[in-house]
Design an enzyme around this catalytic site. Structure first.
Site, PDB file in Angstrom:
ATOM      1  N   LYS A   5       0.992  -1.064   0.127  1.00 37.96           N
ATOM      2  CA  LYS A   5       0.125  -0.107  -0.041  1.00 37.96           C
ATOM      3  C   LYS A   5       0.805   1.160   0.038  1.00 37.96           C
ATOM      4  CE  LYS A   5      -3.001  -2.457   3.061  1.00 37.96           C
ATOM      5  NZ  LYS A   5      -3.359  -2.899   4.755  1.00 37.96           N
TER       6      LYS A   5
ATOM      7  N   ASP B 192       7.311   3.058  -2.644  1.00 35.31           N
ATOM      8  CA  ASP B 192       7.423   4.378  -1.616  1.00 35.31           C
ATOM      9  C   ASP B 192       8.847   4.720  -1.307  1.00 35.31           C
ATOM     10  OD1 ASP B 192       7.529   1.935  -0.319  1.00 35.31           O
ATOM     11  OD2 ASP B 192       6.142   2.400   1.433  1.00 35.31           O
TER      12      ASP B 192
ATOM     13  N   ASP C 217      14.916   0.354   0.067  1.00 36.10           N
ATOM     14  CA  ASP C 217      15.538   0.423   1.187  1.00 36.10           C
ATOM     15  C   ASP C 217      16.459  -0.877   1.062  1.00 36.10           C
ATOM     16  OD1 ASP C 217      16.528   0.217   3.986  1.00 36.10           O
ATOM     17  OD2 ASP C 217      14.654  -1.030   4.624  1.00 36.10           O
TER      18      ASP C 217
ATOM     19  N   LYS D 258      16.921   5.348   0.361  1.00 35.08           N
ATOM     20  CA  LYS D 258      17.888   5.357   1.511  1.00 35.08           C
ATOM     21  C   LYS D 258      19.321   5.199   1.243  1.00 35.08           C
ATOM     22  CE  LYS D 258      14.800   3.876   5.500  1.00 35.08           C
ATOM     23  NZ  LYS D 258      14.568   2.915   6.482  1.00 35.08           N
TER      24      LYS D 258
ATOM     25  N   ASP E  58       3.970   3.520   6.538  1.00 33.82           N
ATOM     26  CA  ASP E  58       3.311   3.372   7.876  1.00 33.82           C
ATOM     27  C   ASP E  58       4.124   2.777   8.713  1.00 33.82           C
ATOM     28  OD1 ASP E  58       3.703   0.451   6.307  1.00 33.82           O
ATOM     29  OD2 ASP E  58       2.503  -0.109   8.068  1.00 33.82           O
TER      30      ASP E  58
END
Ligand code: 5GP
Ligand code: MG
Length: 178
Positions: free
Chosen positions: A42, A99, A102, A130, A158
């Site tokens: 999401k 999103d 990482d 990152k 989130d």
């Protein structure tokens, strides 16, 4: 919700300006013809909604649900595809949206799968990346912002299912996560 935030890292206005630039770059770089956009749920929802409304061309929008397991039981890391159907991408240029980059496992695995499914080319865009060593050799073609190696929430990201609707990217107070 604001009370749980230690510090705002990237505020709404700055994100919006950056999305204008990213959308213009995407519009400029993609060849004429159909473009399939794949949104990773999401986390990429908010980013995708705001970015794609700035791209003035015909797009086909698809979503994918993936689960990634980092560390813990699965030390090598694993990405599972949770949907029963995989979007039709054969012969298409694909723009994959997530999103945050990482470890790189998610983008790497989804990109490989899209190529296996016959995508002509897979381009990737992330709101955040990152600044760290990645487990997988992968980079994104379009990066909104480079950030340090810390846990962030908001703008789709989130913590335990919450904070996705914060209009900015921020860092949680220690008291929230401990
Ligand atoms: P990767 O496969 O690149 O390690 O991780 C990508 C996924 O991990 C992202 O889609 C996101 O769900 C999660 N993730 C990684 N870093 C963060 C972070 O700082 N905050 C949040 N909320 N999720 C993160
Ligand atoms: Mg995610």
């Amino acid at each position: 919700m604001r009370n749980d935030i230690e510090r705002v890292l990237i505020d709404e206005e700055v994100i919006e300006k950056r999305l204008d630039t990213m959308a213009a770059e995407i519009e400029r770089n993609f060849p004429e013809g159909p473009l399939v956009v794949i949104i990773l749920l999401k986390g990429a929802l908010v980013f995708a909604a705001d970015l794609l409304r700035r791209v003035p061309r015909v797009l086909e929008i698809e979503c994918l649900n993936v689960a990634s397991y980092h560390g813990g039981v699965e030390s090598s890391g694993r990405v599972d595809f949770l949907d029963r159907h995989f979007p039709e991408v054969r012969g298409h240029h694909v723009l994959l949206l997530d999103d945050i980059l990482d470890t790189g496992r998610t983008l790497h695995a989804v990109k490989e799968r899209l190529l296996e499914e016959g995508a002509e080319a897979v381009h990737t865009a992330v709101l955040l990346a990152k600044d760290k060593q990645r487990a997988e050799e992968v980079s994104a073609d379009y990066v909104g912002f480079e950030i340090g190696d810390e846990f962030v929430v908001g703008y789709g990201l989130d913590y335990q299912g919450k904070y996705r609707n914060l209009p900015y990217v921020g860092v949680l107070k220690l008291s929230v996560t401990h």
